[in-house]
Design a protein around this motif. Structure first.
Motif, PDB file in Angstrom:
ATOM      1  N   LEU A  97       7.534   9.990  -8.302  1.00 20.93           N
ATOM      2  CA  LEU A  97       7.979   8.738  -8.916  1.00 20.93           C
ATOM      3  C   LEU A  97       8.662   7.839  -7.899  1.00 20.93           C
ATOM      4  CD1 LEU A  97       9.329  10.071 -12.342  1.00 20.93           C
ATOM      5  CD2 LEU A  97       7.140   8.966 -11.864  1.00 20.93           C
ATOM      6  N   GLN A  98       9.390   8.419  -6.957  1.00 24.99           N
ATOM      7  CA  GLN A  98       9.999   7.609  -5.894  1.00 24.99           C
ATOM      8  C   GLN A  98       8.922   6.937  -5.030  1.00 24.99           C
ATOM      9  OE1 GLN A  98      12.499  10.494  -3.936  1.00 24.99           O
ATOM     10  NE2 GLN A  98      14.284  10.054  -5.242  1.00 24.99           N
ATOM     11  N   PHE A  99       7.848   7.679  -4.784  1.00 22.78           N
ATOM     12  CA  PHE A  99       6.737   7.078  -4.031  1.00 22.78           C
ATOM     13  C   PHE A  99       6.157   5.894  -4.801  1.00 22.78           C
ATOM     14  CE2 PHE A  99       2.058   6.958  -3.910  1.00 22.78           C
ATOM     15  CZ  PHE A  99       1.886   6.441  -2.632  1.00 22.78           C
ATOM     16  N   PHE A 100       5.968   6.041  -6.106  1.00 27.63           N
ATOM     17  CA  PHE A 100       5.445   4.940  -6.900  1.00 27.63           C
ATOM     18  C   PHE A 100       6.390   3.746  -6.874  1.00 27.63           C
ATOM     19  CE2 PHE A 100       2.986   8.189  -9.618  1.00 27.63           C
ATOM     20  CZ  PHE A 100       1.855   8.027  -8.823  1.00 27.63           C
ATOM     21  N   GLN A 101       7.696   4.019  -6.961  1.00 26.74           N
ATOM     22  CA  GLN A 101       8.665   2.922  -6.924  1.00 26.74           C
ATOM     23  C   GLN A 101       8.598   2.200  -5.581  1.00 26.74           C
ATOM     24  OE1 GLN A 101      12.719   4.191  -7.324  1.00 26.74           O
ATOM     25  NE2 GLN A 101      13.555   2.138  -6.994  1.00 26.74           N
ATOM     26  N   ARG A 102       8.539   2.968  -4.504  1.00 24.41           N
ATOM     27  CA  ARG A 102       8.473   2.360  -3.171  1.00 24.41           C
ATOM     28  C   ARG A 102       7.188   1.525  -3.010  1.00 24.41           C
ATOM     29  NH1 ARG A 102       9.132   6.725  -0.823  1.00 24.41           N
ATOM     30  NH2 ARG A 102       7.028   7.227  -0.047  1.00 24.41           N
ATOM     31  N   THR A 103       6.097   2.055  -3.532  1.00 25.07           N
ATOM     32  CA  THR A 103       4.824   1.345  -3.415  1.00 25.07           C
ATOM     33  C   THR A 103       4.827   0.058  -4.224  1.00 25.07           C
ATOM     34  OG1 THR A 103       3.699   3.471  -3.141  1.00 25.07           O
ATOM     35  CG2 THR A 103       2.339   1.583  -3.684  1.00 25.07           C
ATOM     36  N   LEU A 104       5.331   0.116  -5.454  1.00 23.32           N
ATOM     37  CA  LEU A 104       5.351  -1.085  -6.291  1.00 23.32           C
ATOM     38  C   LEU A 104       6.281  -2.145  -5.715  1.00 23.32           C
ATOM     39  CD1 LEU A 104       5.278   0.366  -9.929  1.00 23.32           C
ATOM     40  CD2 LEU A 104       3.484  -0.911  -8.757  1.00 23.32           C
ATOM     41  N   ASN A 105       7.398  -1.736  -5.200  1.00 28.65           N
ATOM     42  CA  ASN A 105       8.291  -2.717  -4.561  1.00 28.65           C
ATOM     43  C   ASN A 105       7.586  -3.419  -3.404  1.00 28.65           C
ATOM     44  OD1 ASN A 105      10.609  -2.457  -6.160  1.00 28.65           O
ATOM     45  ND2 ASN A 105      11.278  -0.616  -5.080  1.00 28.65           N
ATOM     46  N   TYR A 106       6.836  -2.636  -2.644  1.00 23.51           N
ATOM     47  CA  TYR A 106       6.101  -3.224  -1.516  1.00 23.51           C
ATOM     48  C   TYR A 106       5.049  -4.217  -2.020  1.00 23.51           C
ATOM     49  CZ  TYR A 106       2.743  -3.561   2.302  1.00 23.51           C
ATOM     50  OH  TYR A 106       1.878  -4.026   3.272  1.00 23.51           O
ATOM     51  N   TYR A 107       4.304  -3.837  -3.075  1.00 20.50           N
ATOM     52  CA  TYR A 107       3.247  -4.713  -3.601  1.00 20.50           C
ATOM     53  C   TYR A 107       3.833  -5.992  -4.199  1.00 20.50           C
ATOM     54  CZ  TYR A 107      -0.216  -0.999  -3.006  1.00 20.50           C
ATOM     55  OH  TYR A 107      -1.059  -0.047  -2.473  1.00 20.50           O
ATOM     56  N   VAL A 108       4.961  -5.870  -4.893  1.00 18.98           N
ATOM     57  CA  VAL A 108       5.591  -7.057  -5.484  1.00 18.98           C
ATOM     58  C   VAL A 108       6.041  -8.011  -4.384  1.00 18.98           C
ATOM     59  CG1 VAL A 108       7.589  -7.867  -6.799  1.00 18.98           C
ATOM     60  CG2 VAL A 108       6.282  -5.899  -7.615  1.00 18.98           C
ATOM     61  N   ALA A 109       6.589  -7.468  -3.322  1.00 12.08           N
ATOM     62  CA  ALA A 109       7.015  -8.323  -2.201  1.00 12.08           C
ATOM     63  C   ALA A 109       5.816  -8.950  -1.506  1.00 12.08           C
ATOM     64  CB  ALA A 109       7.848  -7.498  -1.216  1.00 12.08           C
ATOM     65  N   GLN A 110       4.760  -8.161  -1.336  1.00 13.32           N
ATOM     66  CA  GLN A 110       3.557  -8.689  -0.696  1.00 13.32           C
ATOM     67  C   GLN A 110       2.938  -9.821  -1.502  1.00 13.32           C
ATOM     68  OE1 GLN A 110       3.419  -7.731   2.684  1.00 13.32           O
ATOM     69  NE2 GLN A 110       1.226  -7.510   2.270  1.00 13.32           N
ATOM     70  N   ASN A 111       2.955  -9.700  -2.819  1.00 15.87           N
ATOM     71  CA  ASN A 111       2.300 -10.690  -3.671  1.00 15.87           C
ATOM     72  C   ASN A 111       2.929 -12.065  -3.526  1.00 15.87           C
ATOM     73  OD1 ASN A 111       0.342 -11.307  -5.837  1.00 15.87           O
ATOM     74  ND2 ASN A 111       2.191 -11.690  -7.041  1.00 15.87           N
ATOM     75  N   ARG A 112       4.209 -12.098  -3.234  1.00  8.45           N
ATOM     76  CA  ARG A 112       4.879 -13.391  -3.096  1.00  8.45           C
ATOM     77  C   ARG A 112       4.370 -14.173  -1.893  1.00  8.45           C
ATOM     78  NH1 ARG A 112       9.710 -10.031  -3.907  1.00  8.45           N
ATOM     79  NH2 ARG A 112      10.283 -10.093  -6.125  1.00  8.45           N
ATOM     80  N   GLY A 113       3.825 -13.473  -0.915  1.00  5.18           N
ATOM     81  CA  GLY A 113       3.346 -14.164   0.286  1.00  5.18           C
ATOM     82  C   GLY A 113       1.845 -14.374   0.331  1.00  5.18           C
ATOM     83  N   LEU A 114       1.158 -14.090  -0.770  1.00  3.14           N
ATOM     84  CA  LEU A 114      -0.299 -14.217  -0.777  1.00  3.14           C
ATOM     85  C   LEU A 114      -0.782 -15.381  -1.627  1.00  3.14           C
ATOM     86  CD1 LEU A 114      -1.419 -10.481  -1.085  1.00  3.14           C
ATOM     87  CD2 LEU A 114      -1.390 -11.913   0.956  1.00  3.14           C
ATOM     88  N   ALA A 115       0.085 -16.327  -1.923  1.00  2.51           N
ATOM     89  CA  ALA A 115      -0.312 -17.457  -2.762  1.00  2.51           C
ATOM     90  C   ALA A 115      -1.440 -18.236  -2.084  1.00  2.51           C
ATOM     91  CB  ALA A 115       0.884 -18.370  -3.010  1.00  2.51           C
ATOM     92  N   GLY A 116      -2.549 -18.413  -2.795  1.00  2.00           N
ATOM     93  CA  GLY A 116      -3.691 -19.150  -2.256  1.00  2.00           C
ATOM     94  C   GLY A 116      -4.714 -18.286  -1.544  1.00  2.00           C
TER      95      GLY A 116
ATOM     96  N   LEU B 187      13.502   6.458 -12.498  1.00  2.00           N
ATOM     97  CA  LEU B 187      12.967   5.851 -13.721  1.00  2.00           C
ATOM     98  C   LEU B 187      13.489   4.434 -13.890  1.00  2.00           C
ATOM     99  CD1 LEU B 187      13.190   8.879 -16.207  1.00  2.00           C
ATOM    100  CD2 LEU B 187      11.124   7.891 -15.211  1.00  2.00           C
ATOM    101  N   SER B 188      14.762   4.244 -13.582  1.00  2.92           N
ATOM    102  CA  SER B 188      15.342   2.906 -13.650  1.00  2.92           C
ATOM    103  C   SER B 188      14.672   1.974 -12.640  1.00  2.92           C
ATOM    104  CB  SER B 188      16.848   2.977 -13.386  1.00  2.92           C
ATOM    105  OG  SER B 188      17.409   1.689 -13.349  1.00  2.92           O
ATOM    106  N   GLY B 189      14.400   2.496 -11.459  1.00  2.00           N
ATOM    107  CA  GLY B 189      13.736   1.673 -10.450  1.00  2.00           C
ATOM    108  C   GLY B 189      12.314   1.276 -10.855  1.00  2.00           C
ATOM    109  N   LEU B 190      11.590   2.231 -11.453  1.00  4.65           N
ATOM    110  CA  LEU B 190      10.226   1.911 -11.897  1.00  4.65           C
ATOM    111  C   LEU B 190      10.239   0.880 -13.021  1.00  4.65           C
ATOM    112  CD1 LEU B 190       8.456   5.387 -11.779  1.00  4.65           C
ATOM    113  CD2 LEU B 190       7.825   3.338 -10.498  1.00  4.65           C
TER     114      LEU B 190
END
Length: 1103
Positions: A167-186, A234-237
């Motif tokens: 679950l920690q791996f999933f949290q780390r991965t989702l945080n990375y994807y959410v941050a990445q998405n902010r820089g992919l506009a367009g 769980l809170s992080g996810l």
């Protein structure tokens, strides 16, 4: 279209040298004999580069693990090294690689005493991978975790052991994807890839939580505070899911899945108590007070979901999550769950008025349908809760709002929205049925009765009305609707003339008559007493429409309604036939209606196509249709009636079905009266249907002949003799049509059908098959030959194709005198001023090119005209490896080029004379047609062909130069009327100047008489009007000539057609002739050089 399922790609394990050496060394330590043997198999697998061999070796290793004994192999480092190697391979291989499944099978095949060790080694490898910070491996690790839960017990135990780390791996991965998405506009491509990866992680985390309910419950209960690692992760996810739900840059699929994950986590954390619906209701209402039972850490994790400024679609995705993740089936709900169930549609309907995007509307419609299904599950219990009973019964405020949503969306442009709307209406009827007091008899329910009347009162152009009425038919039965509106069948049949409404009306009609039949059968359980009433309601209106309506109004009845009716009750056919025979032939209707006879043929043809009407050997269709009626229909005044009758005879489900004598007699009656149809569509249908008939003759004859060869049978021989007689009559009838002066439609039909005979059978003579060659006489072949002189190109082409399939003895081209005569005709027509004559000449030449005596005939034609020139091919020895076609083609092309040179000289001196006596396009067209017969890849006379091609290209350039001034002029080509005034002119330059538009231009309003004897004079002489000079001239044929009446149109036609033929001839040479490169490939068998092709392309640009 059948889409072939993709086969998973098998790839071998590719390890770097360091890791391969490390694994090999670990497998080289000492151990017991079984472990050593297992290690050798694994080392062989690691060193192999063949993926299939690797799978076989891994499977062998699994079998060896299964045979391991605890006494022999429990000690020593070699067995753990083997397990470690397999665990490493499992975590390294891609999820879709079949080798990974083989490794999983090997790990799971170990004995019970080895299971715990296997879990330990696999957990160690997986934990090592999860600790990696390389973002490129996130997708691979996600797939590996998902694979562990895919029917792999060892893997599932590993995930449970490493639950917090996973679950920690999933949290780390989702945080990375959410941050990445902010820089992919367009950056849409990169963002789409990121969405796929993010969706995979959210789904994987949900899968882990669903499969780990017990460890999660145990971990939460045993934790002393909310600060444990499991609480923190769980809170992080939940915080990650909140970010996804509130970030509108994420696609709907990811957000919808995140909504389900939020509800799943809440249910997993809080158990199955009443506080879960309360918390979810608080999230839907965006109210912290409503979800006060939630712990503080949960509120903090989902803080973004409680903000009033959150996107409106968050409630939609949470509603979907609540319906999908909470249990609604097979139990009585608690009071809080009931409130949540009733809250969800209120939230969705409030969104319905705000969303504008079609994709969001589709999600709203789908979630509403999902809610209605959950509500149906909740009320299907012994005792329906009072709150649900009062809220979900028809007429309540909630149901009224849902009906308003249905009416607003039942004609939405998206098919999916319309489909979901109909499903919602069906579920609302079911809800009302369970909640109302009229469960036993829905027809006595005042709410249902009023709803039905309201729907029937709506306009019929509203497409959503049909689907809801179909739901009412399923709910109430057809008899109730027919009781309210007895004219419903006729009204719906009348709507079938509208293409946009026909599919909807036909579906409703099918629901009605199927339901009506079921109700009548249930009432009259014994016998067929019900069928007369059913016919009165459904068949009688259909026959009335077919008899009286225009043909175009019944197209969709035949396509959509009639086949369904016959499938529902095949016995209705006999009733239709009887009713239509008793119906008066003068039934009132539209002028273009088919009448009773036409309706009869239509019904019979539809029944035949559905397999309801089958032929009986003793009597045609069991005597259902009188033959006089069939004869009348085959010559009916309406085209469609005749085509239906012919289709009834020709079409069959089995191509081997025998033709009866009665069918052949009917075809004999049909054919003579229908060869002169003026409608192209009718001609096309006739040819198509008769082709099916000939296919039946051919296939059934082959079956009869095979059966006759196996078992001598006089009856089979009689049928074959009957086929032979019929085909001979068929051919004779068609050949007799081809008399001189026959109409275009007759010739076209006859030639089409004769070509079908040649395609399916043969015009040869012999004992094999049907000998139709004897039915072709010389007069028949001559009639086909006359068709080449037709003014219609299609007739010429068909006649040319047919002549090549007839017996040579009938065409008589082997006779030298006839061959020379036809060749002379072709040469004369090739220089005619009528464009269609040059096409005739081309077809004649193509027919003669295959004859052995063509060169002698050509020599005779040349000598007869006393022309000193002769094609080089005729002067050479006849002994050659070249085929007859190649030699003849070469000789004809050379002679046409000699004639063309003379005509080009005349055109260069006088374009008027060329237009009037020897237009250039005819010769060029014949040369193009003749060359198209050659297989240029297998030419033998290469040197001669190279010379011909080179000279021919030069002639094309000269023709282009002659006509270019006219073609490139801005004159209105050929649109100028011819007058009776006459002037003379021999000055080409002046004519070309006059063709240019000028205010004082009189060229287009006067015809010119060209005096051939004055073409060399530079002065003009006025001649009296209507004077004709009969002086000797020298033309291409060497015959006498006289003055020509030349108009602007003749000049323009000559020039434009010449330019067209030049372009086509040059294009054919460049495209079909093989390339010859004397410098690089002197031995190549090419004909045209690269320079010639390049110069030709440059010339075309100038044209």
């Amino acid at each position: 279209m059948v889409v072939k399922k993709k086969t998973p790609k098998v790839e071998a394990v590719a390890l770097d040298d360091v890791k391969l050496k490390s694994l090999t060394d670990s497998l080289s330590v000492e151990g017991d004999s079984r472990s050593i043997e297992l290690a050798q198999v694994l080392k062989h697998s690691l060193s192999s580069s063949d993926p299939v061999e690797q799978i076989q070796l891994i499977s062998k290793a699994g079998f060896m693990l299964e045979q391991m004994s605890e006494d022999e192999s429990s000690t020593g480092p070699l067995l753990p090294a083997c397990l470690s190697t397999l665990a490493f391979l499992y975590t390294t291989l891609p999820a879709k690689n079949p080798l990974k499944r083989a490794v999983a099978s090997a790990l799971g095949s170990g004995p019970d005493w080895l299971q715990e060790k296997t879990v330990g080694w696999l957990s160690e490898c997986l934990s090592s991978s999860l600790s990696s910070t390389d973002t490129d491996h996130f997708s691979h690790l996600t797939d590996s975790i998902t694979s562990c839960l895919d029917g792999f017990k060892i893997g599932e135990k590993c995930v449970h052991r490493l639950l917090t780390e996973v679950l920690q791996f999933f949290q780390r991965t989702l945080n990375y994807y959410v941050a990445q998405n902010r820089g992919l506009a367009g950056r849409h491509v990169a963002q789409a890839q990121l969405m796929q990866s993010c969706l995979a992680v959210v789904k994987a985390s949900m899968l882990v939580v669903q499969r780990s309910q017990e460890p999660i419950s145990t971990g939460i209960l045993s934790a002393s505070s909310d600060q444990s690692d499991l609480h923190q992760v769980l809170s992080g996810l939940l915080n990650c899911y909140t970010c996804i739900l509130t970030d509108e840059e994420f696609v709907q699929t990811v957000q919808s899945t995140a909504g389900m994950a939020v509800v799943l986590f809440i249910r997993s954390i809080r158990g199955k108590g009443d506080d879960v619906p309360v918390i979810v209701a608080g999230l839907l209402q965006c109210s912290v007070d409503a979800g006060s039972t939630a712990p503080q850490w949960l509120k903090q994790s989902c803080a973004g979901l409680y903000e009033s400024s959150r996107p409106a679609a968050v409630a939609l995705y949470l509603s979907h999550g609540a319906l999908a993740m909470l249990s609604w089936r097979g139990k009585t709900l608690g009071p809080q769950a009931e409130k949540l169930l009733l809250l969800i549609p209120e939230v969705l309907l409030s969104l319905d008025t705000r969303v504008k995007e079609s994709s969001t509307v589709m999600v709203v419609a789908r979630v509403l349908t999902l809610w209605s299904g959950a509500a149906v599950d909740c009320v299907q219990v012994d005792t329906c809760p009072p709150l649900l009973h009062s809220s979900l019964v028809g007429g309540s405020h909630l149901i009224a709002r849902l009906h308003h949503h249905i009416y607003a969306h039942w004609e939405h442009p998206l098919d999916g929205v319309r489909h979901q709307t109909r499903s919602l209406f069906q579920n609302l009827l079911t809800l009302h049925q369970h909640c109302s007091d009229h469960k036993s008899d829905p027809t006595s329910d005042p709410y249902i009765s009023q709803l039905t009347r309201d729907l029937l009162a709506l306009e019929w152009h509203m497409k959503g009305k049909y689907g809801t009425l179909a739901c009412l038919v399923e709910h109430l039965g057809a008899e109730y609707l027919l009781k309210l509106d007895g004219g419903l069948p006729s009204r719906l049949l009348g709507l079938m003339g509208d293409q946009t409404l026909a599919p909807y009306a036909s579906d409703l009609l099918e629901k009605l008559f199927v339901s009506h039949k079921a109700q009548l059968c249930a009432r009259f359980r014994d016998g067929n007493d019900w069928i007369d009433g059913w016919h009165e309601v459904w068949v009688t209106p259909l026959l009335q429409v077919l008899c009286t309506a225009r043909l175009d109004q019944t197209t969709y009845i035949l396509d959509y309604f009639l086949p369904k009716l016959l499938r529902c009750n095949p016995f209705s056919l006999s009733h239709m036939v009887q009713a239509l025979q008793e119906m008066p032939s003068c039934t009132e209707g539209a002028a273009s209606s088919r009448g009773a006879l036409g309706a009869l043929m239509t019904c019979l043809r539809a029944a035949r196509s559905q397999g309801v009407l089958k032929s009986v050997e003793e009597e045609l269709w069991g005597g259902l249709v009188p033959l006089p009626l069939m004869r009348q229909a085959l010559v009916h005044k309406h085209d469609q009636v005749r085509m239906d009758a012919l289709g009834l005879l020709c079409e069959s489900h089995r191509s081997t079905e025998q033709l009866s004598r009665q069918e052949m007699e009917l075809i004999r009656h049909f054919l003579p009266f229908n060869l002169n149809s003026q409608s192209p569509g009718v001609r096309q249908q006739t040819v198509s249907l008769l082709k099916k008939l000939l296919c039946r003759v051919k296939d059934s004859a082959q079956l009869l002949q095979k059966r006759k060869d196996q078992h001598e049978n006089d009856k089979d021989q009689q049928v074959l003799d009957m086929y032979q007689e019929f085909l001979c009559w068929f051919c004779e009838t068609l050949f007799q049509v081809l008399h001189p002066g026959a109409s275009f439609s007759r010739c076209l039909m006859a030639l089409h059908l004769l070509l079908l005979i040649a395609e399916h059978f043969t015009f040869n003579t012999g004992s094999v098959g049907f000998a139709l060659g004897e039915s072709v006489s010389a007069s028949h072949a001559q009639a086909v030959l006359y068709c080449l002189a037709s003014n219609f190109l299609e007739v010429k082409q068909l006649a040319s194709n047919l002549l090549q399939k007839l017996l040579p003895a009938a065409v008589r081209l082997q006779e030298p005198a006839r061959l020379q005569s036809l060749l002379q005709v072709a040469l004369d027509l090739s220089t005619s001023t009528k464009p269609f004559d040059s096409v005739t000449a081309a077809h004649l030449l193509n027919l003669l090119l295959h004859q052995l005596g063509l060169q002698d005939a050509l020599l005779g034609c040349i000598q007869k005209q006393h022309i000193p020139l002769c094609p080089p091919a005729l002067k050479q020895s006849q002994a050659s490896e070249a085929s007859t076609l190649e030699q003849n083609t070469l000789a004809v092309v050379q002679w046409l080029m000699i004639c063309l040179k003379e005509e080009i000289l005349k055109a260069e001196s006088s374009l008027l004379q060329a237009a009037a006596s020897c237009p250039l396009y005819g010769r060029a067209h014949c040369i193009s047609a003749v060359l198209q017969q050659l297989n240029t890849g297998s030419l033998v006379l290469l040197s001669q062909w190279r010379a011909v091609v080179s000279e021919l290209i030069g002639l094309c350039y000269r023709m282009s130069d002659v006509v270019s001034p006219v073609v490139q002029s801005s004159s209105p080509e050929g649109l100028i009327p011819m007058d009776t005034e006459s002037e003379t002119s021999a000055d080409l330059q002046k004519i070309l100047q006059e063709i240019q538009p000028r205010d004082t231009n009189d060229f287009f309003t006067s015809a010119r008489e060209l005096n051939p004897s004055e073409t060399d004079h530079k002065s003009e002489q006025k001649e009296p009007e209507n004077t004709v000079h009969k002086q000797q001239i020298c033309n291409a044929g060497g015959s006498d000539g006289e003055a020509y009446r030349v108009t602007a149109q003749m000049v323009l036609v000559c020039c434009w057609r010449t330019m067209k033929e030049v372009s086509m001839l040059l294009g054919h040479l460049c495209q079909s002739m093989t390339l010859y490169c004397p410098l690089t490939h002197p031995d190549s068998r090419g004909v045209i050089t690269e320079d010639q092709v390049r110069h030709t392309l440059d010339r075309c640009h100038l044209i």
